[in-house]
Design a protein around this motif. Sequence first.
Motif, PDB file in Angstrom:
ATOM      1  N   ILE A   1       0.838  -1.210   0.000  1.00  0.00           N
ATOM      2  CA  ILE A   1       0.000   0.000   0.000  1.00  0.00           C
ATOM      3  C   ILE A   1       0.869   1.255   0.000  1.00  0.00           C
ATOM      4  O   ILE A   1       0.599   2.229  -0.726  1.00  0.00           O
ATOM      5  N   ILE A   2       1.915   1.249   0.807  1.00  0.00           N
ATOM      6  CA  ILE A   2       2.821   2.406   0.852  1.00  0.00           C
ATOM      7  C   ILE A   2       3.482   2.621  -0.509  1.00  0.00           C
ATOM      8  O   ILE A   2       3.619   3.767  -0.981  1.00  0.00           O
ATOM      9  N   GLU A   3       3.889   1.539  -1.142  1.00  0.00           N
ATOM     10  CA  GLU A   3       4.527   1.654  -2.459  1.00  0.00           C
ATOM     11  C   GLU A   3       3.573   2.247  -3.488  1.00  0.00           C
ATOM     12  O   GLU A   3       3.961   3.142  -4.264  1.00  0.00           O
ATOM     13  N   VAL A   4       2.330   1.778  -3.515  1.00  0.00           N
ATOM     14  CA  VAL A   4       1.364   2.293  -4.483  1.00  0.00           C
ATOM     15  C   VAL A   4       1.052   3.766  -4.207  1.00  0.00           C
ATOM     16  O   VAL A   4       0.972   4.583  -5.145  1.00  0.00           O
ATOM     17  N   LEU A   5       0.885   4.124  -2.944  1.00  0.00           N
ATOM     18  CA  LEU A   5       0.622   5.527  -2.610  1.00  0.00           C
ATOM     19  C   LEU A   5       1.799   6.419  -2.992  1.00  0.00           C
ATOM     20  O   LEU A   5       1.598   7.549  -3.478  1.00  0.00           O
ATOM     21  N   ALA A   6       3.010   5.934  -2.797  1.00  0.00           N
ATOM     22  CA  ALA A   6       4.194   6.714  -3.176  1.00  0.00           C
ATOM     23  C   ALA A   6       4.248   6.907  -4.692  1.00  0.00           C
ATOM     24  O   ALA A   6       4.597   8.002  -5.188  1.00  0.00           O
ATOM     25  N   MET A   7       3.895   5.887  -5.454  1.00  0.00           N
ATOM     26  CA  MET A   7       3.884   6.031  -6.912  1.00  0.00           C
ATOM     27  C   MET A   7       2.803   7.007  -7.358  1.00  0.00           C
ATOM     28  O   MET A   7       3.023   7.815  -8.274  1.00  0.00           O
ATOM     29  N   LEU A   8       1.620   6.938  -6.737  1.00  0.00           N
ATOM     30  CA  LEU A   8       0.558   7.883  -7.090  1.00  0.00           C
ATOM     31  C   LEU A   8       0.978   9.316  -6.791  1.00  0.00           C
ATOM     32  O   LEU A   8       0.740  10.232  -7.601  1.00  0.00           O
ATOM     33  N   LEU A   9       1.613   9.526  -5.650  1.00  0.00           N
ATOM     34  CA  LEU A   9       2.076  10.872  -5.297  1.00  0.00           C
ATOM     35  C   LEU A   9       3.161  11.346  -6.261  1.00  0.00           C
ATOM     36  O   LEU A   9       3.159  12.513  -6.680  1.00  0.00           O
ATOM     37  N   SER A  10       4.058  10.463  -6.632  1.00  0.00           N
ATOM     38  CA  SER A  10       5.127  10.850  -7.557  1.00  0.00           C
ATOM     39  C   SER A  10       4.568  11.192  -8.929  1.00  0.00           C
ATOM     40  O   SER A  10       4.997  12.173  -9.558  1.00  0.00           O
ATOM     41  N   LEU A  11       3.624  10.401  -9.411  1.00  0.00           N
ATOM     42  CA  LEU A  11       3.011  10.711 -10.700  1.00  0.00           C
ATOM     43  C   LEU A  11       2.272  12.042 -10.662  1.00  0.00           C
ATOM     44  O   LEU A  11       2.245  12.788 -11.662  1.00  0.00           O
ATOM     45  N   TYR A  12       1.678  12.354  -9.517  1.00  0.00           N
ATOM     46  CA  TYR A  12       0.969  13.636  -9.388  1.00  0.00           C
ATOM     47  C   TYR A  12       1.948  14.807  -9.355  1.00  0.00           C
ATOM     48  O   TYR A  12       1.704  15.847  -9.989  1.00  0.00           O
ATOM     49  N   LEU A  13       3.057  14.650  -8.654  1.00  0.00           N
ATOM     50  CA  LEU A  13       4.023  15.741  -8.551  1.00  0.00           C
ATOM     51  C   LEU A  13       4.738  15.994  -9.878  1.00  0.00           C
ATOM     52  O   LEU A  13       5.033  17.135 -10.220  1.00  0.00           O
ATOM     53  N   VAL A  14       4.992  14.929 -10.612  1.00  0.00           N
ATOM     54  CA  VAL A  14       5.668  15.086 -11.892  1.00  0.00           C
ATOM     55  C   VAL A  14       4.685  15.498 -12.989  1.00  0.00           C
ATOM     56  O   VAL A  14       5.108  15.898 -14.081  1.00  0.00           O
ATOM     57  N   THR A  15       3.393  15.443 -12.675  1.00  0.00           N
ATOM     58  CA  THR A  15       2.309  15.797 -13.621  1.00  0.00           C
ATOM     59  C   THR A  15       2.404  14.964 -14.896  1.00  0.00           C
ATOM     60  O   THR A  15       2.527  15.483 -16.017  1.00  0.00           O
ATOM     61  N   VAL A  16       2.356  13.666 -14.688  1.00  0.00           N
ATOM     62  CA  VAL A  16       2.420  12.745 -15.812  1.00  0.00           C
ATOM     63  C   VAL A  16       1.013  12.506 -16.334  1.00  0.00           C
ATOM     64  O   VAL A  16       0.107  12.137 -15.576  1.00  0.00           O
ATOM     65  N   ASN A  17       0.819  12.722 -17.622  1.00  0.00           N
ATOM     66  CA  ASN A  17      -0.460  12.458 -18.260  1.00  0.00           C
ATOM     67  C   ASN A  17      -0.427  11.038 -18.828  1.00  0.00           C
ATOM     68  O   ASN A  17       0.071  10.808 -19.934  1.00  0.00           O
ATOM     69  N   THR A  18      -0.919  10.083 -18.059  1.00  0.00           N
ATOM     70  CA  THR A  18      -0.834   8.690 -18.445  1.00  0.00           C
ATOM     71  C   THR A  18      -2.164   7.996 -18.194  1.00  0.00           C
ATOM     72  O   THR A  18      -3.012   8.501 -17.445  1.00  0.00           O
ATOM     73  N   ASP A  19      -2.315   6.853 -18.845  1.00  0.00           N
ATOM     74  CA  ASP A  19      -3.530   6.071 -18.645  1.00  0.00           C
ATOM     75  C   ASP A  19      -3.370   5.026 -17.550  1.00  0.00           C
ATOM     76  O   ASP A  19      -4.214   4.142 -17.412  1.00  0.00           O
ATOM     77  N   LEU A  20      -2.309   5.120 -16.781  1.00  0.00           N
ATOM     78  CA  LEU A  20      -2.117   4.201 -15.666  1.00  0.00           C
ATOM     79  C   LEU A  20      -3.170   4.463 -14.589  1.00  0.00           C
ATOM     80  O   LEU A  20      -3.393   5.609 -14.191  1.00  0.00           O
ATOM     81  N   THR A  21      -3.798   3.415 -14.119  1.00  0.00           N
ATOM     82  CA  THR A  21      -4.765   3.515 -13.034  1.00  0.00           C
ATOM     83  C   THR A  21      -4.155   2.966 -11.753  1.00  0.00           C
ATOM     84  O   THR A  21      -3.058   2.388 -11.758  1.00  0.00           O
ATOM     85  N   THR A  22      -4.871   3.158 -10.672  1.00  0.00           N
ATOM     86  CA  THR A  22      -4.387   2.630  -9.391  1.00  0.00           C
ATOM     87  C   THR A  22      -4.295   1.111  -9.418  1.00  0.00           C
ATOM     88  O   THR A  22      -3.360   0.519  -8.863  1.00  0.00           O
ATOM     89  N   ILE A  23      -5.239   0.477 -10.092  1.00  0.00           N
ATOM     90  CA  ILE A  23      -5.214  -0.985 -10.187  1.00  0.00           C
ATOM     91  C   ILE A  23      -4.017  -1.442 -11.004  1.00  0.00           C
ATOM     92  O   ILE A  23      -3.389  -2.472 -10.700  1.00  0.00           O
ATOM     93  N   ASP A  24      -3.657  -0.691 -12.038  1.00  0.00           N
ATOM     94  CA  ASP A  24      -2.454  -1.022 -12.813  1.00  0.00           C
ATOM     95  C   ASP A  24      -1.208  -0.976 -11.938  1.00  0.00           C
ATOM     96  O   ASP A  24      -0.334  -1.860 -12.015  1.00  0.00           O
ATOM     97  N   LEU A  25      -1.110   0.040 -11.102  1.00  0.00           N
ATOM     98  CA  LEU A  25       0.047   0.158 -10.211  1.00  0.00           C
ATOM     99  C   LEU A  25       0.084  -0.984  -9.198  1.00  0.00           C
ATOM    100  O   LEU A  25       1.161  -1.497  -8.876  1.00  0.00           O
ATOM    101  N   VAL A  26      -1.087  -1.385  -8.709  1.00  0.00           N
ATOM    102  CA  VAL A  26      -1.131  -2.531  -7.801  1.00  0.00           C
ATOM    103  C   VAL A  26      -0.666  -3.797  -8.508  1.00  0.00           C
ATOM    104  O   VAL A  26       0.076  -4.618  -7.948  1.00  0.00           O
ATOM    105  N   ALA A  27      -1.073  -3.950  -9.761  1.00  0.00           N
ATOM    106  CA  ALA A  27      -0.671  -5.134 -10.522  1.00  0.00           C
ATOM    107  C   ALA A  27       0.833  -5.158 -10.747  1.00  0.00           C
ATOM    108  O   ALA A  27       1.499  -6.179 -10.505  1.00  0.00           O
ATOM    109  N   PHE A  28       1.398  -4.041 -11.196  1.00  0.00           N
ATOM    110  CA  PHE A  28       2.841  -4.003 -11.455  1.00  0.00           C
ATOM    111  C   PHE A  28       3.645  -4.155 -10.161  1.00  0.00           C
ATOM    112  O   PHE A  28       4.740  -4.734 -10.176  1.00  0.00           O
ATOM    113  N   SER A  29       3.116  -3.651  -9.057  1.00  0.00           N
ATOM    114  CA  SER A  29       3.814  -3.812  -7.783  1.00  0.00           C
ATOM    115  C   SER A  29       3.704  -5.233  -7.244  1.00  0.00           C
ATOM    116  O   SER A  29       4.571  -5.665  -6.477  1.00  0.00           O
ATOM    117  N   GLY A  30       2.653  -5.944  -7.630  1.00  0.00           N
ATOM    118  CA  GLY A  30       2.457  -7.292  -7.117  1.00  0.00           C
ATOM    119  C   GLY A  30       3.194  -8.366  -7.884  1.00  0.00           C
ATOM    120  O   GLY A  30       3.273  -9.516  -7.411  1.00  0.00           O
TER     121      GLY A  30
END
Length: 300
Positions: A184-213
Amino acid sequence: MEFLNQSGSRQQPKIRMRGTTMDPSDPSPLFEDTSAGVNKHDHSGVGKGPDVYPGQALLSDPMSNLAMAYGSSLASHGKEMMDKSLDRFIPISKLKYYFAVDTVYVGKKLGLLVFPYMHENWEVSYQQDTPVAPRFDINAPDLYIPVMGFITYVLVAGLALGTQNRFSPEILGIQASSALVWLIIEVLAMLLSLYLVTVNTDLTTIDLVAFSGYKYVGMIVGVVAGLLFGRTGYYLSLLWCCISIFVFTIRTLRLKILSEAAAEGRLVRGAKNQLRMYLTMAIAAAQPVFMYWLTFHLVR
């Protein structure tokens, strides 16, 4: 025999023969003749149609039918509202996509996670602006392998602790909860980083959970190798899996995070694109760190 009536005159008694009917004018019959009426039933209703029961009458009432239809529509409307409210927090309809896998896909994906060096095409296939199901595209993210990997990791951790006489339900629960918290911490850190870098991507939270798992596959391989071949087997297999998951994450996420530059065919230039590249490498480099952190104490 003769009897005297009230006026004193003689009167012969009335004698009724067997089988004769009783005179209805007789004011004081001693016994009721039931010989011919024991099995007598009233068949007056024969030919008047079937018997009507209260329940049938209720069902045949138009008002009751209308009430039942209204109640059914209310129930279906309430179920629809509940599904919408639940889908707002847990996108069940989207989760079905991530579990649309088959045996062939799982086998190929596991091979890709362990040996990603020969794979060339990393782009996700689309059909009418919608990504195809994972069972039709090996590059599509799924949740089946991460979920089953997490469960298998917990079981293998319990086995490893048991071989060292350190197993207890409390320790196994701590092991599972710590792995889940770190995810959970890893996924939240990735979401925060994507927000700070202002990345326009189609990655969803579920995608990040999948790649982290996906790293649980390498963790399982490392722990099993440690149980079979000792610490040397653990370090060698874990090193291989860490390099593999690093390469897999880099090649997968660079098309997602750098999608704008890749779509336009431009080289990665500028400070913004460099931040995106650094972010991709940081996410990939975090996978081996978590793999070692969650497994090194299981092998002795």
